[in-house]
Design a protein around this motif. Structure first.
Motif, PDB file in Angstrom:
ATOM      1  N   ILE A   4       0.973   5.758   2.684  1.00 25.80           N
ATOM      2  CA  ILE A   4       0.082   5.180   3.691  1.00 25.80           C
ATOM      3  C   ILE A   4       0.588   5.589   5.073  1.00 25.80           C
ATOM      4  CG2 ILE A   4      -0.758   3.018   4.719  1.00 25.80           C
ATOM      5  CD1 ILE A   4      -0.426   1.687   1.986  1.00 25.80           C
ATOM      6  N   GLY A   5      -0.281   6.117   5.940  1.00 21.85           N
ATOM      7  CA  GLY A   5       0.176   6.514   7.275  1.00 21.85           C
ATOM      8  C   GLY A   5      -0.981   6.918   8.168  1.00 21.85           C
ATOM      9  N   GLY A  19      -9.025  17.539  -2.350  1.00 28.08           N
ATOM     10  CA  GLY A  19      -8.425  16.287  -2.820  1.00 28.08           C
ATOM     11  C   GLY A  19      -9.089  15.050  -2.234  1.00 28.08           C
ATOM     12  N   LEU A  20      -8.540  13.888  -2.585  1.00 25.43           N
ATOM     13  CA  LEU A  20      -9.092  12.597  -2.168  1.00 25.43           C
ATOM     14  C   LEU A  20      -8.154  11.883  -1.193  1.00 25.43           C
ATOM     15  CD1 LEU A  20     -10.197  11.179  -5.660  1.00 25.43           C
ATOM     16  CD2 LEU A  20     -11.415  12.776  -4.165  1.00 25.43           C
ATOM     17  N   VAL A  21      -8.743  11.246  -0.189  1.00 29.63           N
ATOM     18  CA  VAL A  21      -7.960  10.495   0.802  1.00 29.63           C
ATOM     19  C   VAL A  21      -8.620   9.137   1.017  1.00 29.63           C
ATOM     20  CG1 VAL A  21      -7.251  10.436   3.243  1.00 29.63           C
ATOM     21  CG2 VAL A  21      -7.174  12.596   1.990  1.00 29.63           C
ATOM     22  N   GLY A  22      -7.825   8.085   1.096  1.00 31.81           N
ATOM     23  CA  GLY A  22      -8.357   6.768   1.456  1.00 31.81           C
ATOM     24  C   GLY A  22      -8.563   6.733   2.958  1.00 31.81           C
ATOM     25  N   TYR A 141     -15.559  -3.665  -8.962  1.00 27.15           N
ATOM     26  CA  TYR A 141     -14.583  -4.635  -8.462  1.00 27.15           C
ATOM     27  C   TYR A 141     -14.789  -4.872  -6.957  1.00 27.15           C
ATOM     28  CZ  TYR A 141     -10.236  -7.293  -8.158  1.00 27.15           C
ATOM     29  OH  TYR A 141      -9.319  -8.285  -7.943  1.00 27.15           O
ATOM     30  N   ILE A 142     -13.982  -5.797  -6.422  1.00 26.03           N
ATOM     31  CA  ILE A 142     -14.075  -6.180  -5.008  1.00 26.03           C
ATOM     32  C   ILE A 142     -13.695  -5.000  -4.106  1.00 26.03           C
ATOM     33  CG2 ILE A 142     -13.134  -7.798  -3.304  1.00 26.03           C
ATOM     34  CD1 ILE A 142     -12.279  -9.517  -5.864  1.00 26.03           C
ATOM     35  N   SER A 143     -14.441  -4.796  -3.022  1.00 22.77           N
ATOM     36  CA  SER A 143     -14.150  -3.700  -2.088  1.00 22.77           C
ATOM     37  C   SER A 143     -12.854  -3.971  -1.311  1.00 22.77           C
ATOM     38  CB  SER A 143     -15.307  -3.529  -1.109  1.00 22.77           C
ATOM     39  OG  SER A 143     -16.476  -3.156  -1.801  1.00 22.77           O
ATOM     40  N   PRO A 144     -12.145  -2.887  -0.905  1.00 20.43           N
ATOM     41  CA  PRO A 144     -10.873  -3.034  -0.191  1.00 20.43           C
ATOM     42  C   PRO A 144     -11.058  -3.113   1.317  1.00 20.43           C
ATOM     43  CG  PRO A 144     -11.249  -0.742  -0.734  1.00 20.43           C
ATOM     44  CD  PRO A 144     -12.465  -1.482  -1.200  1.00 20.43           C
ATOM     45  N   THR A 145     -10.303  -3.982   1.975  1.00 19.26           N
ATOM     46  CA  THR A 145     -10.384  -4.074   3.433  1.00 19.26           C
ATOM     47  C   THR A 145      -9.037  -3.819   4.112  1.00 19.26           C
ATOM     48  OG1 THR A 145     -10.220  -6.477   3.204  1.00 19.26           O
ATOM     49  CG2 THR A 145     -12.416  -5.581   3.499  1.00 19.26           C
ATOM     50  N   THR A 146      -8.025  -3.412   3.333  1.00 20.54           N
ATOM     51  CA  THR A 146      -6.732  -2.999   3.912  1.00 20.54           C
ATOM     52  C   THR A 146      -6.231  -1.794   3.100  1.00 20.54           C
ATOM     53  OG1 THR A 146      -5.342  -4.323   2.411  1.00 20.54           O
ATOM     54  CG2 THR A 146      -6.090  -5.413   4.438  1.00 20.54           C
ATOM     55  N   PRO A 147      -5.308  -0.985   3.690  1.00 21.43           N
ATOM     56  CA  PRO A 147      -4.726   0.125   2.926  1.00 21.43           C
ATOM     57  C   PRO A 147      -4.016  -0.369   1.666  1.00 21.43           C
ATOM     58  CG  PRO A 147      -4.179   0.328   5.257  1.00 21.43           C
ATOM     59  CD  PRO A 147      -4.823  -1.012   5.083  1.00 21.43           C
ATOM     60  N   ALA A 148      -3.385  -1.542   1.737  1.00 19.13           N
ATOM     61  CA  ALA A 148      -2.680  -2.075   0.564  1.00 19.13           C
ATOM     62  C   ALA A 148      -3.653  -2.350  -0.586  1.00 19.13           C
ATOM     63  CB  ALA A 148      -1.921  -3.347   0.934  1.00 19.13           C
ATOM     64  N   VAL A 150      -6.298  -0.657  -1.265  1.00 17.94           N
ATOM     65  CA  VAL A 150      -6.615   0.650  -1.871  1.00 17.94           C
ATOM     66  C   VAL A 150      -5.466   1.065  -2.781  1.00 17.94           C
ATOM     67  CG1 VAL A 150      -7.189   3.074  -1.428  1.00 17.94           C
ATOM     68  CG2 VAL A 150      -7.909   1.311   0.203  1.00 17.94           C
ATOM     69  N   ASN A 151      -4.246   0.909  -2.285  1.00 17.94           N
ATOM     70  CA  ASN A 151      -3.074   1.332  -3.051  1.00 17.94           C
ATOM     71  C   ASN A 151      -2.919   0.542  -4.350  1.00 17.94           C
ATOM     72  OD1 ASN A 151      -1.154   3.296  -3.123  1.00 17.94           O
ATOM     73  ND2 ASN A 151       0.148   2.412  -1.542  1.00 17.94           N
ATOM     74  N   GLU A 152      -3.221  -0.762  -4.289  1.00 18.84           N
ATOM     75  CA  GLU A 152      -3.084  -1.603  -5.487  1.00 18.84           C
ATOM     76  C   GLU A 152      -3.891  -1.054  -6.646  1.00 18.84           C
ATOM     77  OE1 GLU A 152      -4.327  -5.576  -4.308  1.00 18.84           O
ATOM     78  OE2 GLU A 152      -2.674  -5.588  -2.862  1.00 18.84           O
ATOM     79  N   GLN A 153      -5.084  -0.534  -6.349  1.00 18.26           N
ATOM     80  CA  GLN A 153      -5.948  -0.180  -7.465  1.00 18.26           C
ATOM     81  C   GLN A 153      -6.196   1.298  -7.655  1.00 18.26           C
ATOM     82  OE1 GLN A 153      -8.916  -3.057  -6.436  1.00 18.26           O
ATOM     83  NE2 GLN A 153      -8.571  -3.903  -8.469  1.00 18.26           N
ATOM     84  N   LEU A 154      -6.142   2.057  -6.569  1.00 15.72           N
ATOM     85  CA  LEU A 154      -6.407   3.492  -6.720  1.00 15.72           C
ATOM     86  C   LEU A 154      -5.203   4.320  -6.281  1.00 15.72           C
ATOM     87  CD1 LEU A 154     -10.129   3.727  -5.515  1.00 15.72           C
ATOM     88  CD2 LEU A 154      -9.276   3.664  -7.851  1.00 15.72           C
ATOM     89  N   GLY A 155      -4.040   3.682  -6.142  1.00 17.04           N
ATOM     90  CA  GLY A 155      -2.829   4.361  -5.677  1.00 17.04           C
ATOM     91  C   GLY A 155      -2.444   5.568  -6.519  1.00 17.04           C
ATOM     92  N   ASP A 156      -2.825   5.556  -7.789  1.00 17.60           N
ATOM     93  CA  ASP A 156      -2.476   6.697  -8.646  1.00 17.60           C
ATOM     94  C   ASP A 156      -3.526   7.803  -8.588  1.00 17.60           C
ATOM     95  OD1 ASP A 156      -0.287   5.240  -9.400  1.00 17.60           O
ATOM     96  OD2 ASP A 156      -1.261   4.417 -11.195  1.00 17.60           O
TER      97      ASP A 156
END
Ligand code: TXA
Ligand code: MG
Length: 318
Positions: A4-5, A19-22, A141-148, A150-156
């Motif tokens: 994350i950065g 590739g893919l980026v959040g 699932y529930i939409s993400p509103t923080t970088p964390a 995104v990482n919890e569910q699509l981090g891989d």
């Protein structure tokens, strides 16, 4: 886990190589890829486990670049775009031939928006292609509103997540299309219907439908937590369910006599904008608690409340 950065160069390189980026937006975080590269777009569908009949929104940085993606542009779209972009408005208009079939799931219209995030706008300006970006959550699932989030569910599934902080709106964009020259709303969202009508005149709000939805984001069961959620009058519901096994999602008032740590108050200040900002994060927190059931209540049904209640009803739908 993804890194994350705020490294725009890194994000740009990944996107150019397919590739893919959040990415941050004002509504929710998106999972972005080159909209003009069918292989990159296909990666999004598999990362999200998203059915191919559910089309993607194309993100660009200006009205001029948006117009290159469509073949017609009704006058009301011009007024809306000029007054509401960058912002939580998605326009559904006839697609230009450069848009790959996969992006629109073969449908004749393409969904376009200019998101209101400084970081993402800078990224879009440095790229010579637009980005498709569905919300960065597994399908349903529930939409993400923080970088964390995104990482919890699509981090891989994603290499890098651009950190724009928490989303300032908190619910997805309002989707506006056109039928017989009149604006129609296909998804209630972060741009209130009242604001759209003040600019474009009377709009028709399409009802949700589970069968053959025009915008599959309108499927009834969507944005859902894993836990059972019941929507109603909280003070009545707590008599029906064992309070030891319940969490509470309330609009503006805490319930005395129930443990504070299992209650989330969407808007202690009574403001719908506050409620929208907190909605998805609080749903995630409740979903992670050791409880069996989430008891929730609707918020006032106007302005952003329309979008919030829509998400609450769908989260509670079986
Ligand atoms: O606020 C937002 O719109 C966020 C951020 C990341 O920009 N994006 C978002 O994307 O919510 P997504 O994929 O989660 O939801 C987009 C909705 C889907 O339900 C999709 O079916 C509908 O927009 N949609 C997209 N393109 C469409 C098209 N060509 N025709 C009909 N519906 C479309
Ligand atoms: Mg979504």
């Amino acid at each position: 886990m993804a890194e994350i950065g705020k490294n725009l160069e890194r994000a740009k390189e990944i996107l150019i190589s397919g590739g893919l980026v959040g990415i941050p937006t004002e509504t929710v975080y998106g999972l972005a890829a080159n909209a003009l590269d069918p292989a990159a777009v296909a990666r999004i569908f598999s990362a999200k486990n998203r059915p191919s009949f559910d089309p993607l929104i194309v993100h660009t940085h200006s009205l001029a670049t948006a117009k290159e993606l469509v073949t017609s542009w009704p006058p009301f779209a011009d007024q809306l775009a000029r007054q509401c972009w960058p912002g939580p408005l998605t326009l559904l208009l006839p697609r230009a031939s450069i848009i790959p079939d996969l992006v629109t799931s073969g449908m004749p219209d393409v969904a376009i928006r200019v998101p209101d995030s400084a970081l993402t706008l800078t990224l879009l300006r440095t790229l010579d292609f637009p980005l498709v970006a569905p919300s960065a959550n597994p399908f349903g699932y529930i939409s993400p509103t923080t970088p964390a989030h995104v990482n919890e569910q699509l981090g891989d599934q994603v290499e890098y997540i651009l950190d724009g902080g928490p989303c300032k709106v908190g619910v997805e964009s309002t989707i506006v299309g056109v039928e017989k020259e009149h604006p129609h709303i296909y998804r209630k969202g972060g741009l209130p219907v009242e604001k759209i009508e003040a600019i474009a005149g009377k709009v028709i709000i399409q009802p949700n439908s589970s069968s053959n939805p025009r915008a599959p984001g309108m499927l009834n069961s969507h944005y859902a937590p894993r836990k059972k959620m019941v929507l109603g009058k909280i003070d009545e519901l707590i008599n029906e369910y064992d309070p030891d096994h319940c969490g509470i999602l309330a609009f503006d008032t805490e319930r005395k006599g129930l443990p504070k740590d299992r209650q989330r108050i969407l808007a202690p200040d009574g403001q719908l904008v506050t409620a929208a900002k907190n909605l998805f994060g609080y749903l995630r927190e409740l979903d992670a608690m050791e409880i069996d059931i989430i008891l929730a209540e609707e918020v006032p049904d106007h302005l952003l409340g329309l979008a919030i209640n829509d998400r609450l009803r769908r989260a509670a739908a079986e």
